[in-house]
Scaffold this motif. Structure first.
Motif, PDB file in Angstrom:
ATOM      1  N   SER A  39      25.523  42.438  25.504  1.00  0.00           N
ATOM      2  CA  SER A  39      26.594  43.295  26.024  1.00  0.00           C
ATOM      3  C   SER A  39      26.685  43.158  27.536  1.00  0.00           C
ATOM      4  CB  SER A  39      26.358  44.760  25.626  1.00  0.00           C
ATOM      5  OG  SER A  39      25.152  45.254  26.183  1.00  0.00           O
ATOM      6  N   SER A  40      25.529  43.097  28.176  1.00  0.00           N
ATOM      7  CA  SER A  40      25.509  42.937  29.630  1.00  0.00           C
ATOM      8  C   SER A  40      26.044  41.573  30.031  1.00  0.00           C
ATOM      9  CB  SER A  40      24.079  43.111  30.159  1.00  0.00           C
ATOM     10  OG  SER A  40      23.578  44.387  29.834  1.00  0.00           O
ATOM     11  N   ARG A  41      25.598  40.526  29.360  1.00  0.00           N
ATOM     12  CA  ARG A  41      26.022  39.169  29.699  1.00  0.00           C
ATOM     13  C   ARG A  41      27.514  38.982  29.446  1.00  0.00           C
ATOM     14  NH1 ARG A  41      24.225  35.626  33.019  1.00  0.00           N
ATOM     15  NH2 ARG A  41      22.124  35.937  32.238  1.00  0.00           N
ATOM     16  N   SER A  42      28.010  39.489  28.346  1.00  0.00           N
ATOM     17  CA  SER A  42      29.425  39.326  28.029  1.00  0.00           C
ATOM     18  C   SER A  42      30.297  40.047  29.051  1.00  0.00           C
ATOM     19  CB  SER A  42      29.711  39.867  26.623  1.00  0.00           C
ATOM     20  OG  SER A  42      31.052  39.645  26.268  1.00  0.00           O
ATOM     21  N   PHE A  43      29.873  41.243  29.458  1.00  0.00           N
ATOM     22  CA  PHE A  43      30.633  41.949  30.494  1.00  0.00           C
ATOM     23  C   PHE A  43      30.603  41.182  31.808  1.00  0.00           C
ATOM     24  CE2 PHE A  43      30.023  44.483  34.334  1.00  0.00           C
ATOM     25  CZ  PHE A  43      31.361  44.799  34.557  1.00  0.00           C
ATOM     26  N   VAL A  44      29.412  40.774  32.241  1.00  0.00           N
ATOM     27  CA  VAL A  44      29.277  40.131  33.555  1.00  0.00           C
ATOM     28  C   VAL A  44      30.125  38.860  33.632  1.00  0.00           C
ATOM     29  CG1 VAL A  44      27.675  38.898  35.065  1.00  0.00           C
ATOM     30  CG2 VAL A  44      27.036  41.127  34.133  1.00  0.00           C
ATOM     31  N   GLU A  45      30.056  38.028  32.620  1.00  0.00           N
ATOM     32  CA  GLU A  45      30.804  36.770  32.675  1.00  0.00           C
ATOM     33  C   GLU A  45      32.311  37.000  32.541  1.00  0.00           C
ATOM     34  OE1 GLU A  45      29.215  33.464  30.523  1.00  0.00           O
ATOM     35  OE2 GLU A  45      27.150  33.967  31.053  1.00  0.00           O
ATOM     36  N   GLY A  46      32.709  37.982  31.750  1.00  0.00           N
ATOM     37  CA  GLY A  46      34.127  38.324  31.667  1.00  0.00           C
ATOM     38  C   GLY A  46      34.641  38.917  32.965  1.00  0.00           C
ATOM     39  N   ALA A  47      33.810  39.766  33.586  1.00  0.00           N
ATOM     40  CA  ALA A  47      34.193  40.385  34.855  1.00  0.00           C
ATOM     41  C   ALA A  47      34.306  39.349  35.966  1.00  0.00           C
ATOM     42  CB  ALA A  47      33.183  41.472  35.234  1.00  0.00           C
ATOM     43  N   ARG A  48      33.404  38.381  35.970  1.00  0.00           N
ATOM     44  CA  ARG A  48      33.482  37.321  36.975  1.00  0.00           C
ATOM     45  C   ARG A  48      34.787  36.540  36.827  1.00  0.00           C
ATOM     46  NH1 ARG A  48      27.281  35.003  36.523  1.00  0.00           N
ATOM     47  NH2 ARG A  48      26.282  36.534  37.909  1.00  0.00           N
ATOM     48  N   ALA A  49      35.175  36.283  35.584  1.00  0.00           N
ATOM     49  CA  ALA A  49      36.420  35.545  35.345  1.00  0.00           C
ATOM     50  C   ALA A  49      37.617  36.334  35.879  1.00  0.00           C
ATOM     51  CB  ALA A  49      36.585  35.263  33.854  1.00  0.00           C
ATOM     52  N   LEU A  50      37.659  37.643  35.596  1.00  0.00           N
ATOM     53  CA  LEU A  50      38.775  38.449  36.079  1.00  0.00           C
ATOM     54  C   LEU A  50      38.746  38.563  37.594  1.00  0.00           C
ATOM     55  CD1 LEU A  50      41.253  40.109  35.322  1.00  0.00           C
ATOM     56  CD2 LEU A  50      39.775  42.120  35.154  1.00  0.00           C
ATOM     57  N   ALA A  51      37.562  38.689  38.179  1.00  0.00           N
ATOM     58  CA  ALA A  51      37.449  38.765  39.640  1.00  0.00           C
ATOM     59  C   ALA A  51      37.959  37.480  40.292  1.00  0.00           C
ATOM     60  CB  ALA A  51      36.005  39.029  40.043  1.00  0.00           C
ATOM     61  N   MET A  52      37.643  36.341  39.707  1.00  0.00           N
ATOM     62  CA  MET A  52      38.127  35.066  40.243  1.00  0.00           C
ATOM     63  C   MET A  52      39.643  34.952  40.083  1.00  0.00           C
ATOM     64  SD  MET A  52      35.636  33.608  41.661  1.00  0.00           S
ATOM     65  CE  MET A  52      36.418  32.041  42.006  1.00  0.00           C
ATOM     66  N   TYR A  53      40.154  35.465  38.963  1.00  0.00           N
ATOM     67  CA  TYR A  53      41.600  35.462  38.743  1.00  0.00           C
ATOM     68  C   TYR A  53      42.302  36.300  39.815  1.00  0.00           C
ATOM     69  CZ  TYR A  53      46.089  36.465  36.487  1.00  0.00           C
ATOM     70  OH  TYR A  53      47.433  36.621  36.213  1.00  0.00           O
ATOM     71  N   VAL A  54      41.753  37.479  40.099  1.00  0.00           N
ATOM     72  CA  VAL A  54      42.356  38.337  41.124  1.00  0.00           C
ATOM     73  C   VAL A  54      42.210  37.712  42.505  1.00  0.00           C
ATOM     74  CG1 VAL A  54      42.277  40.625  42.202  1.00  0.00           C
ATOM     75  CG2 VAL A  54      42.064  40.413  39.725  1.00  0.00           C
ATOM     76  N   SER A  55      41.098  37.033  42.762  1.00  0.00           N
ATOM     77  CA  SER A  55      40.949  36.319  44.030  1.00  0.00           C
ATOM     78  C   SER A  55      42.058  35.275  44.196  1.00  0.00           C
ATOM     79  CB  SER A  55      39.583  35.624  44.095  1.00  0.00           C
ATOM     80  OG  SER A  55      38.549  36.571  44.118  1.00  0.00           O
ATOM     81  N   MET A  56      42.382  34.591  43.101  1.00  0.00           N
ATOM     82  CA  MET A  56      43.484  33.630  43.134  1.00  0.00           C
ATOM     83  C   MET A  56      44.813  34.332  43.439  1.00  0.00           C
ATOM     84  SD  MET A  56      44.942  31.202  40.076  1.00  0.00           S
ATOM     85  CE  MET A  56      45.682  32.623  39.240  1.00  0.00           C
ATOM     86  N   LEU A  57      44.993  35.522  42.855  1.00  0.00           N
ATOM     87  CA  LEU A  57      46.220  36.286  43.109  1.00  0.00           C
ATOM     88  C   LEU A  57      46.347  36.650  44.585  1.00  0.00           C
ATOM     89  CD1 LEU A  57      46.255  38.750  40.058  1.00  0.00           C
ATOM     90  CD2 LEU A  57      47.631  36.684  40.348  1.00  0.00           C
ATOM     91  N   PHE A  58      45.230  37.016  45.209  1.00  0.00           N
ATOM     92  CA  PHE A  58      45.256  37.349  46.634  1.00  0.00           C
ATOM     93  C   PHE A  58      45.714  36.155  47.471  1.00  0.00           C
ATOM     94  CE2 PHE A  58      41.822  40.770  45.871  1.00  0.00           C
ATOM     95  CZ  PHE A  58      42.788  41.766  45.781  1.00  0.00           C
ATOM     96  N   SER A  59      45.330  34.968  47.046  1.00  0.00           N
ATOM     97  CA  SER A  59      45.783  33.764  47.755  1.00  0.00           C
ATOM     98  C   SER A  59      47.253  33.498  47.489  1.00  0.00           C
ATOM     99  CB  SER A  59      44.949  32.546  47.330  1.00  0.00           C
ATOM    100  OG  SER A  59      43.601  32.692  47.712  1.00  0.00           O
ATOM    101  N   LEU A  60      47.662  33.641  46.224  1.00  0.00           N
ATOM    102  CA  LEU A  60      49.052  33.358  45.861  1.00  0.00           C
ATOM    103  C   LEU A  60      50.027  34.330  46.506  1.00  0.00           C
ATOM    104  CD1 LEU A  60      48.804  32.452  42.059  1.00  0.00           C
ATOM    105  CD2 LEU A  60      49.334  30.912  43.960  1.00  0.00           C
ATOM    106  N   GLN A  61      49.598  35.572  46.734  1.00  0.00           N
ATOM    107  CA  GLN A  61      50.530  36.529  47.335  1.00  0.00           C
ATOM    108  C   GLN A  61      50.875  36.159  48.775  1.00  0.00           C
ATOM    109  OE1 GLN A  61      48.657  40.398  47.080  1.00  0.00           O
ATOM    110  NE2 GLN A  61      47.580  40.141  49.010  1.00  0.00           N
ATOM    111  N   ILE A  62      50.070  35.279  49.358  1.00  0.00           N
ATOM    112  CA  ILE A  62      50.344  34.784  50.721  1.00  0.00           C
ATOM    113  C   ILE A  62      50.895  33.364  50.693  1.00  0.00           C
ATOM    114  CG2 ILE A  62      49.323  34.225  52.968  1.00  0.00           C
ATOM    115  CD1 ILE A  62      47.186  36.371  52.346  1.00  0.00           C
ATOM    116  N   PHE A  63      50.305  32.525  49.836  1.00  0.00           N
ATOM    117  CA  PHE A  63      50.631  31.100  49.874  1.00  0.00           C
ATOM    118  C   PHE A  63      51.421  30.618  48.655  1.00  0.00           C
ATOM    119  CE2 PHE A  63      46.559  31.572  52.234  1.00  0.00           C
ATOM    120  CZ  PHE A  63      47.035  31.249  53.494  1.00  0.00           C
ATOM    121  N   GLY A  64      51.927  31.549  47.848  1.00  0.00           N
ATOM    122  CA  GLY A  64      52.706  31.156  46.678  1.00  0.00           C
ATOM    123  C   GLY A  64      53.909  30.304  47.050  1.00  0.00           C
TER     124      GLY A  64
END
Length: 284
Positions: A39-64
């Protein structure tokens, strides 16, 4: 926690000794220990994926590439902010607490260092504003901002992913639970639209349950996307096969064990505020 579970000998497997030459089996043989770890591993790896996705969004909102892409990225990044601040920190604390549980009594003392992780993780739930306020921000501002534009964008992306992959038999174990969770998310949003205007306390009472539904579905979307990539890699034989098969197991866990929780949160949300508000303050 994983290292300890593989080394700590206690009891015997429920299906027969797995370490017959030793005095006991490693506690990793017990399903409940695996529950705590996976349960811990599945959350952590899923959360990392979403965090990276949002990091990409932060870049796209400026450089889209155009105004539409920049606007959509900004909307989605804002919508996901309370998920990352509140859902992530709640589940992160739970992961630390569950990892301490693997150690049993040894986890409570300082010898292994787990108790320090638990104490350190607890601050995150209040550090950027109490998580109940983050949940209220999600329901009261982020989901409704600009006529609910960001929410509709998020819903459309999940619908598009489901539609693109619902015909793939190998994706069915990931698509069907995602569809079920997404349906409950929509039902919860609809209940809020209908009832929050009648009594704003209904929004406050349902907000924490809504946060959990939203976060679980958002990570489910990430896991379904990762499962699609992992399935393709396993089929082609490319890359580290153990890595991709492990991803599929973790994705399956999220769909089988976490996504069903959205059903309970939906029922809780629809109870509204009356049960919370009827006692006078002196009766608590």
């Amino acid at each position: 926690g994983v290292t300890y579970a593989n080394e700590r000998l206690a009891g015997r497997s429920l299906t027969g000794a797995k370490n017959p030459d030793g005095p006991a089996d490693p506690i990793m043989v017990f399903p409940d220990v695996r529950r705590l770890l996976i349960s811990s591993r599945s959350f952590v790896e899923g959360a990392r994926a979403l965090a990276m996705y949002v990091s990409m969004l932060f870049s796209l909102q400026i450089f889209g590439k155009d105004e539409k892409e920049r606007e959509e990225a900004a909307d989605m990044a804002q919508l996901m902010t309370p998920i990352i601040k509140a859902f992530f920190t709640d589940k992160g604390f739970q992961a630390a607490n569950d990892s301490m549980q693997v150690f049993g009594g040894h986890g409570y003392v300082r010898d292994h260092g787990m108790e320090q992780f638990v104490r350190d993780a607890r601050i995150n739930q209040v550090y950027e504003g109490a998580n109940g306020i983050q949940a209220l921000d999600l329901v009261g501002r982020k989901m409704t901002a600009k006529g609910g534009r960001a929410t509709m964008t998020f819903f459309a992306k999940i619908e598009e992913f489901i539609k693109e992959n619902e015909g793939d038999a190998e994706m069915k174990p990931f698509i069907e639970p995602l569809r079920a969770g997404y349906k409950r998310l929509g039902e919860a949003a609809g209940w809020l639209m209908e009832n929050a205007q009648k009594n704003y306390d209904h929004a406050g009472a349902a907000s924490y349950d809504m946060l959990n539904i939203f976060g679980t579905v958002a990570l489910g979307w990430m896991w379904a996307r990762m499962a699609k990539v992992a399935l393709a890699k396993v089929k082609s034989g490319e890359g580290n096969q153990d890595f991709y098969k492990r991803k599929l197991t973790l994705a399956r866990y999220w769909m089988e064990r976490e996504m069903p929780m959205t059903s309970g949160w939906l029922e809780r949300a629809k109870q509204g505020a009356d049960g919370y508000m009827e006692l006078d303050a002196a009766s608590f």
